[in-house]
Design a protein around this motif. Structure first.
Motif, PDB file in Angstrom:
ATOM      1  N   GLY A 282       0.925  -1.262   0.148  1.00  0.00           N
ATOM      2  CA  GLY A 282      -0.042   0.104   0.145  1.00  0.00           C
ATOM      3  C   GLY A 282       0.880   1.349   0.097  1.00  0.00           C
ATOM      4  N   ASN A 283       0.595   2.297   0.657  1.00  0.00           N
ATOM      5  CA  ASN A 283       1.549   3.429   0.838  1.00  0.00           C
ATOM      6  C   ASN A 283       2.678   2.929   1.765  1.00  0.00           C
ATOM      7  OD1 ASN A 283       0.330   5.782  -0.155  1.00  0.00           O
ATOM      8  ND2 ASN A 283      -1.388   5.594   1.345  1.00  0.00           N
ATOM      9  N   GLY A 284       2.644   1.975   2.544  1.00  0.00           N
ATOM     10  CA  GLY A 284       3.610   1.410   3.509  1.00  0.00           C
ATOM     11  C   GLY A 284       3.473   0.070   2.897  1.00  0.00           C
TER      12      GLY A 284
ATOM     13  N   SER B 218       3.845  10.103  -4.470  1.00  0.00           N
ATOM     14  CA  SER B 218       3.802   8.920  -3.853  1.00  0.00           C
ATOM     15  C   SER B 218       2.710   7.747  -4.389  1.00  0.00           C
ATOM     16  CB  SER B 218       3.821   9.169  -2.297  1.00  0.00           C
ATOM     17  OG  SER B 218       2.485   9.544  -2.241  1.00  0.00           O
ATOM     18  N   ASP B 219       2.074   7.943  -5.317  1.00  0.00           N
ATOM     19  CA  ASP B 219       0.862   7.152  -5.561  1.00  0.00           C
ATOM     20  C   ASP B 219       1.204   6.416  -6.750  1.00  0.00           C
ATOM     21  OD1 ASP B 219      -1.678   6.268  -6.651  1.00  0.00           O
ATOM     22  OD2 ASP B 219      -2.682   7.455  -5.166  1.00  0.00           O
ATOM     23  N   LEU B 220       1.026   5.134  -6.610  1.00  0.00           N
ATOM     24  CA  LEU B 220       1.586   4.390  -7.861  1.00  0.00           C
ATOM     25  C   LEU B 220       0.639   4.432  -8.985  1.00  0.00           C
ATOM     26  CD1 LEU B 220       3.521   2.204  -8.634  1.00  0.00           C
ATOM     27  CD2 LEU B 220       1.787   0.564  -8.350  1.00  0.00           C
ATOM     28  N   ARG B 221      -0.541   5.102  -8.688  1.00  0.00           N
ATOM     29  CA  ARG B 221      -1.379   5.408  -9.999  1.00  0.00           C
ATOM     30  C   ARG B 221      -1.001   6.554 -10.938  1.00  0.00           C
ATOM     31  NH1 ARG B 221      -6.472   5.079  -6.393  1.00  0.00           N
ATOM     32  NH2 ARG B 221      -4.978   5.938  -5.189  1.00  0.00           N
TER      33      ARG B 221
ATOM     34  N   GLU C 109       2.457   5.383 -12.760  1.00  0.00           N
ATOM     35  CA  GLU C 109       1.926   4.402 -13.852  1.00  0.00           C
ATOM     36  C   GLU C 109       1.871   5.622 -15.175  1.00  0.00           C
ATOM     37  OE1 GLU C 109       0.257   0.524 -11.846  1.00  0.00           O
ATOM     38  OE2 GLU C 109      -1.022   1.760 -12.925  1.00  0.00           O
TER      39      GLU C 109
ATOM     40  N   ALA D 211      -3.511  -5.289  -0.142  1.00  0.00           N
ATOM     41  CA  ALA D 211      -3.480  -3.932   0.120  1.00  0.00           C
ATOM     42  C   ALA D 211      -3.567  -2.986  -1.328  1.00  0.00           C
ATOM     43  CB  ALA D 211      -2.338  -3.240   0.872  1.00  0.00           C
ATOM     44  N   GLY D 212      -3.517  -1.648  -1.056  1.00  0.00           N
ATOM     45  CA  GLY D 212      -4.037  -0.694  -2.343  1.00  0.00           C
ATOM     46  C   GLY D 212      -3.254  -1.282  -3.570  1.00  0.00           C
ATOM     47  N   ILE D 213      -2.065  -1.413  -3.435  1.00  0.00           N
ATOM     48  CA  ILE D 213      -1.424  -1.701  -4.757  1.00  0.00           C
ATOM     49  C   ILE D 213      -1.377  -2.880  -5.146  1.00  0.00           C
ATOM     50  CG2 ILE D 213       0.827  -1.726  -5.909  1.00  0.00           C
ATOM     51  CD1 ILE D 213       1.769   0.498  -4.271  1.00  0.00           C
TER      52      ILE D 213
ATOM     53  N   ASN E 100      -5.084  -3.916  -6.246  1.00  0.00           N
ATOM     54  CA  ASN E 100      -5.731  -3.104  -7.486  1.00  0.00           C
ATOM     55  C   ASN E 100      -4.753  -2.997  -8.734  1.00  0.00           C
ATOM     56  OD1 ASN E 100      -8.266  -2.133  -6.340  1.00  0.00           O
ATOM     57  ND2 ASN E 100      -6.805  -1.059  -4.745  1.00  0.00           N
ATOM     58  N   SER E 101      -3.370  -3.160  -8.486  1.00  0.00           N
ATOM     59  CA  SER E 101      -2.688  -2.751  -9.685  1.00  0.00           C
ATOM     60  C   SER E 101      -2.267  -4.026 -10.472  1.00  0.00           C
ATOM     61  CB  SER E 101      -1.355  -2.142  -9.541  1.00  0.00           C
ATOM     62  OG  SER E 101      -0.534  -1.892 -10.582  1.00  0.00           O
TER      63      SER E 101
ATOM     64  N   ARG F 184      -9.396  -6.319  -9.826  1.00  0.00           N
ATOM     65  CA  ARG F 184      -9.280  -5.047  -8.997  1.00  0.00           C
ATOM     66  C   ARG F 184     -10.163  -5.374  -7.569  1.00  0.00           C
ATOM     67  NH1 ARG F 184      -9.288   0.551 -11.786  1.00  0.00           N
ATOM     68  NH2 ARG F 184      -7.268   0.433 -12.548  1.00  0.00           N
TER      69      ARG F 184
END
Ligand code: ADP
Length: 400
Positions: free
Chosen positions: A210-212, A282-285, A288, A330-332, A335-336, A362
């Motif tokens: 995620g963020n972490g 800091s956001d992978l979106r 990308e 987690a977030g990444i 979802n990615s 996702r």
């Protein structure tokens, strides 16, 4: 049996109310900007639109009162009376070496968590404020602590020790602790359930991204290694955290830049990682998107993330003597598909074969490896709150 799960940050309080007869979520919400101007609560009763209320919230005790009001509200509340509430479960970041599982919160536990404040100076004080707030508002309710570090307490000494003089471990308890334990625990169990195999029979690598982010080696259901350490800084590159660096960079850069330890730790925690490398976000979106538009530093940040995670997966497979299951969460991780593909590319030699069509998913539980892949690769959305609610139920019921 209704259980409230509370997760306090330094200026926030997240909560979820569970009905444990069917583990459904009755309501959830977030209090933000506690002690800061512009404080507000966003409360959602399941099945209804979110309600936002802006109000002055000077500290966590006031924040908890506001949560109680929301939960008891005639229109968007989920409780008729506080007597319906059986117990409160708290997410607590650091329990040091003291607890390898969740516990009923007593004065001894509070004292132990206060002792851990130097180990988690940003998190434990906030978690303790949550406990104090609940104790004041509901003095007779059982409270349970669920710790981020607990699941990793099964690591062997050779995995958790650092190669510094032993007396520093004795004096200051410097060692690898690891974090995100509740998430690694949940997704490893859930992956085994989905595959219909006992977790005790599996070597699993769990990637909480995620963020972490942290990666864990889960052998026979137990954490045997993890990428975060004494602090949540090491391991793979994160949103704003550097991940692993040569420790001598710290004294070199602070000398060169003329900055002290505190400023250096800010650089490593808040200005590094995907943000520091890309200069974009800091956001992978965003990374990308920028990489696709030709931004070379964004591409580099993305490649560093994939490469770093791939190396941890390889080393944990070696640490466990093989890998049967690889889990993303987690977030990444949830979802990615692009990140999962980037990480798994190059792991074919270890028996990892991603099904690119199945990987196009996702936030849903799914096996994303091919049917003939020796290693099963899964997306498992994490649910730390549910683990906290389950542990709280068990411990509160055992007490009666
Ligand atoms: P936290 O660690 O704060 O709990 P999350 O687990 O919610 O964070 O992860 C947040 C991160 O997930 C975001 O910063 C973003 O990089 C990443 N993320 C979320 N959705 C996507 C997506 N669709 N594609 C790529 N990255 C995503």
């Amino acid at each position: 049996m209704k259980i409230l799960v509370v997760n306090c940050g330094s200026s926030s309080l997240k909560y979820q109310l569970f009905d444990m007869t069917d583990e459904s979520v009755l309501a959830k919400g977030l209090v933000e900007r506690i002690g800061i101007e512009g404080a507000r609560i966003k409360h959602t009763k399941t099945g209804m639109d979110a309600v936002i209320r802006n109000t002055e919230i000077s500290n966590h005790k006031v924040a908890f009162k506001v949560v109680v009001e929301a939960l008891l509200d005639d229109s968007h509340g989920a409780l008729k009376s506080l007597d319906e509430l059986s117990a409160v479960g708290h997410r607590v970041v650091h329990a040091g070496e003291k607890y390898a599982g969740s516990v009923m919160i007593t004065q001894d536990v509070i004292d132990a968590l206060e002792e851990c404040v130097p180990l988690a100076p940003l998190h434990n004080p906030a978690n303790l404020m949550g406990i104090y707030a609940v104790t004041e508002a509901l003095p007779n309710i059982p409270q349970v602590g669920v710790f981020d570090t607990a699941f990793h307490q099964t690591m062997p000494g050779y995995a958790y020790m650092y190669g510094v003089p032993y007396h520093y471990y004795e004096k200051y308890k410097v060692r690898r602790y690891g974090f995100h334990g509740t998430s690694h625990f949940y997704v490893s169990r859930r992956a085994a359930e989905i595959l219909g195999k006992p977790v005790e029979s599996l070597n699993i690598v769990t990637c909480h991204m995620g963020n972490g982010s942290s990666i864990a080696a889960v052998k026979g259901g137990k954490s045997v290694d993890t990428s975060m350490g004494f602090s949540p800084l090491p391991g793979v590159i994160m949103g704003t955290r550097s991940g692993d660096v040569d420790p001598l960079l710290v004294s070199f850069l602070s000398d060169q830049e003329g900055i002290d330890n505190k400023a250096m730790s800010h650089v490593l925690n808040k200005e590094s990682g995907l943000l520091g490398i890309s200069g974009v976000s800091s956001d992978l979106r965003d990374i990308e998107e920028a990489a696709d538009a030709g931004n070379q530093r964004a591409r580099l940040a993305e490649d560093m993330l994939y490469y770093g995670v791939r190396k941890y997966i390889g080393s944990y497979a070696a640490a466990m003597g093989g890998m049967d299951v690889l889990v993303f969460t987690a977030g990444i991780g949830e979802n990615s598909g692009r990140a999962r593909e980037g990480i798994c590319t190059g792991l074919e030699f270890m028996g990892v074969k991603l099904d690119l069509e199945k990987n196009n998913v996702r936030g849903k539980e799914r096996i994303i490896s091919t049917d003939d892949s020796r290693v099963k690769v899964l997306v498992v959305p994490t649910d730390e709150e549910l683990v906290i609610a389950r542990d709280t139920k068990k411990i509160a019921m055992d007490r009666n």
